[in-house]
Design a protein around this motif. Structure first.
Motif, PDB file in Angstrom:
ATOM      1  N   ASP A 267     -31.219   1.394 -22.345  1.00  0.00           N
ATOM      2  CA  ASP A 267     -31.895   2.403 -23.151  1.00  0.00           C
ATOM      3  C   ASP A 267     -31.491   2.303 -24.610  1.00  0.00           C
ATOM      4  OD1 ASP A 267     -33.809   4.641 -22.510  1.00  0.00           O
ATOM      5  OD2 ASP A 267     -32.742   4.427 -20.612  1.00  0.00           O
ATOM      6  N   GLY A 275     -34.204  10.478 -21.360  1.00  0.00           N
ATOM      7  CA  GLY A 275     -35.420  10.311 -20.575  1.00  0.00           C
ATOM      8  C   GLY A 275     -35.337  10.972 -19.217  1.00  0.00           C
ATOM      9  N   GLU A 276     -35.704  10.233 -18.168  1.00  0.00           N
ATOM     10  CA  GLU A 276     -35.875  10.821 -16.843  1.00  0.00           C
ATOM     11  C   GLU A 276     -34.813  10.395 -15.828  1.00  0.00           C
ATOM     12  OE1 GLU A 276     -39.838  10.433 -15.375  1.00  0.00           O
ATOM     13  OE2 GLU A 276     -40.755  11.347 -17.138  1.00  0.00           O
ATOM     14  N   TYR A 277     -33.616  10.008 -16.295  1.00  0.00           N
ATOM     15  CA  TYR A 277     -32.586   9.584 -15.343  1.00  0.00           C
ATOM     16  C   TYR A 277     -32.218  10.682 -14.351  1.00  0.00           C
ATOM     17  CZ  TYR A 277     -31.895   5.216 -17.824  1.00  0.00           C
ATOM     18  OH  TYR A 277     -32.085   3.973 -18.374  1.00  0.00           O
ATOM     19  N   VAL A 291     -37.461   4.993 -15.498  1.00  0.00           N
ATOM     20  CA  VAL A 291     -36.269   4.662 -16.285  1.00  0.00           C
ATOM     21  C   VAL A 291     -35.862   3.199 -16.191  1.00  0.00           C
ATOM     22  CG1 VAL A 291     -35.410   7.015 -16.081  1.00  0.00           C
ATOM     23  CG2 VAL A 291     -34.662   5.293 -14.420  1.00  0.00           C
ATOM     24  N   THR A 294     -36.567   0.234 -19.587  1.00  0.00           N
ATOM     25  CA  THR A 294     -37.346   0.938 -20.616  1.00  0.00           C
ATOM     26  C   THR A 294     -37.386   0.181 -21.936  1.00  0.00           C
ATOM     27  OG1 THR A 294     -35.366   2.237 -21.159  1.00  0.00           O
ATOM     28  CG2 THR A 294     -36.946   3.228 -19.636  1.00  0.00           C
ATOM     29  N   GLU A 295     -36.411  -0.699 -22.182  1.00  0.00           N
ATOM     30  CA  GLU A 295     -36.431  -1.457 -23.432  1.00  0.00           C
ATOM     31  C   GLU A 295     -37.597  -2.434 -23.469  1.00  0.00           C
ATOM     32  OE1 GLU A 295     -35.147  -2.692 -20.743  1.00  0.00           O
ATOM     33  OE2 GLU A 295     -33.618  -4.227 -21.107  1.00  0.00           O
ATOM     34  N   THR A 299     -40.771   3.901 -22.416  1.00  0.00           N
ATOM     35  CA  THR A 299     -40.189   5.122 -21.857  1.00  0.00           C
ATOM     36  C   THR A 299     -41.231   6.048 -21.243  1.00  0.00           C
ATOM     37  OG1 THR A 299     -40.314   6.139 -24.042  1.00  0.00           O
ATOM     38  CG2 THR A 299     -38.241   5.062 -23.460  1.00  0.00           C
ATOM     39  N   SER A 300     -42.488   5.663 -21.278  1.00  0.00           N
ATOM     40  CA  SER A 300     -43.538   6.513 -20.708  1.00  0.00           C
ATOM     41  C   SER A 300     -44.299   5.751 -19.621  1.00  0.00           C
ATOM     42  CB  SER A 300     -44.497   6.981 -21.796  1.00  0.00           C
ATOM     43  OG  SER A 300     -45.080   5.868 -22.467  1.00  0.00           O
TER      44      SER A 300
END
Length: 706
Positions: A267, A275-277, A291, A294-295, A299-300
């Protein structure tokens, strides 16, 4: 008994139960799912002994029996060849019944046309040991793997060709030059695997094609066709179920496997669990995680599930057994995260816990460049990772050392699945909320959330469980563990008095004391006692170490600190803080080789008295930015400080000039540290943290118990 029969006999419950209610989505899936043999386009499922390995809409079927196996990742080329057998045996002791491993292209063809399958890269020998140890295996053959390897496993020469001529060599595409190079890769991998597939009586039961790829689907199909042409013919073929595909797939060609992580080094944020972790710790009706990677994937990410997605069995290949620390994000895992993560997936309907990683390792040494992911490479350059260490803070670390919490808690869960997994695998999810789920006769509960509720409880308990004819456990405040010695064992839940209601009568259990109920003997172990319990050959054995089978012998492995202090002396003070720049991907860049000329340096001088053949390790406890250990000038081990010590094999150091270099850590460095480590940095004099606190000698001891 051959290993196929052994694998089947791991799963022998008394009765299979299904409790279906109107859980709209899953009921719809059950209604529309076709039978496995008609809809899945997989390979030969029968071995020479006539044992079938099949897949249906629920999961795996071995020899006609549904099973709920446990898969764990280990990378053979990151583990010394002479340790493979022992570590596979230990993985089985931890409850692993299928091994997964990447075949990293760059580890085998660093120079175009020059293949290396020797030493730690000897895939065929690793597969032969898996066969001898009766351990099924899934090969993840790429061409792209990632695994935090340099360029995701892509050799330098193919990346350079792609940069020079994208039309012919664009990576991970249908470009003709790239596809031809991949064809050679698959052909060479198959040469190592030939004769060792399930249909041959070997351990290879599955092949993963590519990794974390959006498609197009034509690319996936071209790769699968090449794998088949090379000779791969296995009971199933897989892909990672994330990210969402661009375009439509052809159903049944590749089995999607899923994953989730408690935290991620990848991340960009420098805050706790962005985010959503936190959603990794709840029950949910989607198999996709937002998650992972995400790089690269953003992130969506879309976590919505299609009808065709849900017509496959819910299987995972990447539940976070731990996590690496990247240079910009220094995650420190406690091991407490693993069991809640697995329970949330099982409660949500999964029939395969698959861990990445289950066993850590060490990258091969390359004098030309690091063999780990770096922002400086041409491809897959999102993060700076340690050059050598790939410990992953998982159940079995880089040297095979156990992480006591994750090792024991996951092992106890896996033993429950070994004894009652067939039964559970046939139970639908009939109730689902964030912290609670029910599948037939089992209730799943978790309110542990990393950083938010560290004292939370994560458990599986029975409800109206017909254990056998005439015996029903109405409810229990203890977790089912195993059947052994003619006794049904459960494990006490922290903070709860162990009680069982059996056939309508309530029994208050005393920890570790067997009692009779309905003609059956039960025993509730304290959690402390359970952490020492291993079921081997139908009996419970107890040890504070690791117990595993080597042939007919039971081996006990323990780790101890020797009362010997290596002599080390500071030979150079550090030259101050370095100027931390941002790398190609706009996160903090790790130090360069020249930066270490300014590091504080110690010599470690009295190692010649140690026998390099013993299982000895240096445990280096320090505080700072980055530590590196050199032997005769060659980098042997490195570590991005996250509060944990660095471990190194003494056999790599004996008889050599050993230098330890540590760079100081500045309070304004643009990196993420967890609260405890940030507090140490904030309290450091002048905002500079650097100390060498101790160097200890650790010994791995093994003894034959029987």
């Amino acid at each position: 008994m051959n290993y196929h029969e052994l694998f089947i006999n791991l799963y022998s419950p008394d009765i299979a139960m299904t409790n279906k209610k109107l859980f709209t989505l899953l009921a719809f899936i059950t209604a529309v799912t076709l039978s496995a043999q008609e809809s899945f386009r997989f390979g030969t499922s029968t071995n020479p002994d006539g044992i079938t390995f099949e897949v249906d809409s629920r999961g795996f079927i071995i020899g006609g029996k549904h099973v709920l196996p446990v898969m764990g990742e280990i990378h053979y080329s990151r583990v010394p060849e002479h340790e493979w057998r022992r570590e596979i045996q230990k993985m089985r002791a931890g409850g692993i019944t299928i091994i997964a491993t990447y075949v990293f292209w760059i580890h085998h063809e660093e120079e175009e046309g020059k293949w290396n399958w020797s030493g730690n890269r000897n895939l065929r020998k690793f597969l032969e040991i898996c066969k001898e140890e009766q351990m099924p295996i899934v090969l993840r053959i790429g061409p792209f793997c990632h695994g935090e390897v340099y360029q995701g496993g892509m050799p330098v020469w193919i990346a350079e060709k792609a940069q020079a001529d994208a039309k012919q060599y664009k990576l991970r595409s249908l470009a003709p030059g790239f596809m031809e190079a991949t064809r050679r890769l698959y052909t060479n991998i198959f040469a190592q695997a030939n004769g060792l597939q399930w249909k041959d009586g070997g351990p290879i039961v599955g092949i993963q094609i590519e990794n974390e790829c959006r498609g197009p689907w034509a690319y996936y199909m071209a790769l699968k066709d090449m794998a088949l042409q090379a000779g791969f013919d296995t009971p199933f073929y897989t892909r990672t179920g994330w990210p969402k595909l661009n375009g439509k797939e052809e159903f049944g060609q590749l089995l999607p496997l899923y994953g989730d992580y408690a935290d991620g080094f990848w991340d960009r944020a420098l805050t706790d669990m962005p985010g959503e972790y936190k959603k990794a710790f709840i029950m949910k009706d989607t198999r996709l995680s937002a998650v992972i990677a995400t790089e690269a994937l953003g992130t969506s990410q879309d976590t919505g599930m299609s009808t065709s997605d849900l017509s496959y069995p819910y299987l995972t290949c990447e539940l976070g057994g731990g996590m690496m620390a990247s240079y910009h994000r220094r995650i420190n895992m406690s091991g407490r995260e693993v069991k809640p993560l697995a329970i949330c997936k099982l409660g949500s309907g999964s029939n395969l816990p698959g861990y990445y990683m289950y066993h850590g390792g060490t990258n091969p040494y390359n004098p030309k460049h690091t063999m780990a992911e770096t922002q400086q490479s041409l491809a897959t350059n999102h993060n700076d990772m340690p050059h050598m260490s790939y410990d992953f803070q998982t159940m079995l670390g880089e040297m095979g050392q156990p992480n006591a919490t994750s090792w024991n808690e996951s092992r106890l869960l896996h033993q429950f699945l070994a004894d009652w997994g067939e039964e559970l695998s046939q139970m639908d999810v009939d109730t689902l909320s964030d912290h609670y789920a029910r599948r037939g006769a089992f209730e799943f509960f978790n309110d542990y959330v990393r950083f938010s509720n560290e004292e939370g409880i994560s458990c599986i308990t029975p409800r109206n469980w017909q254990l056998s004819e005439g015996i029903t456990i109405d409810w229990a405040t203890a977790e089912p563990f195993c059947k052994a010695d003619g006794i049904i064992y459960l494990i006490a839940i922290d903070g709860k008095k162990p009680q069982l209601s059996i056939n309508g009568k309530v029994f208050k259990a005393k920890p570790n004391k067997p009692f009779k109920a309905a003609g059956t003997t039960f025993c509730v172990l304290s959690r402390q006692k359970a952490h020492t319990a291993y079921k081997i050959d139908g009996k419970l054995h107890y040890s504070d170490g690791i117990l595993y089978k080597d042939g007919n012998r039971i081996i006990e492995e323990t780790w101890r600190t020797l009362p010997i202090q290596p002599i080390y002396a500071l030979t150079k003070e550090h030259d101050g803080l370095r100027n931390v720049t941002m790398g190609k991907q706009k996160v903090a860049a790790q130090p360069t080789e020249s930066d270490f000329d300014k590091a504080a340096t110690w010599s470690i001088n009295n190692l010649s008295e140690f026998n390099e053949n013993l299982d000895l390790y240096l445990k280096i406890s320090y505080r700072g930015d980055v530590a590196r250990l050199y032997a005769d000038g060659q980098l042997v081990q490195d570590n991005f400080w996250n509060g944990k010590p660095m471990l190194v094999r003494l056999s790599d150091l004996v008889g050599k000039r050993v230098k330890l270099k540590i760079l100081p850590l500045g309070k304004d460095y643009p990196i993420y540290l967890q609260q405890a480590q940030r507090a140490e940095l904030d309290q450091a004099p002048n905002g500079i943290l650097l100390s060498l606190d101790s160097i200890q000698v650790i010994e791995r001891q093994t003894n034959t118990v029987e």
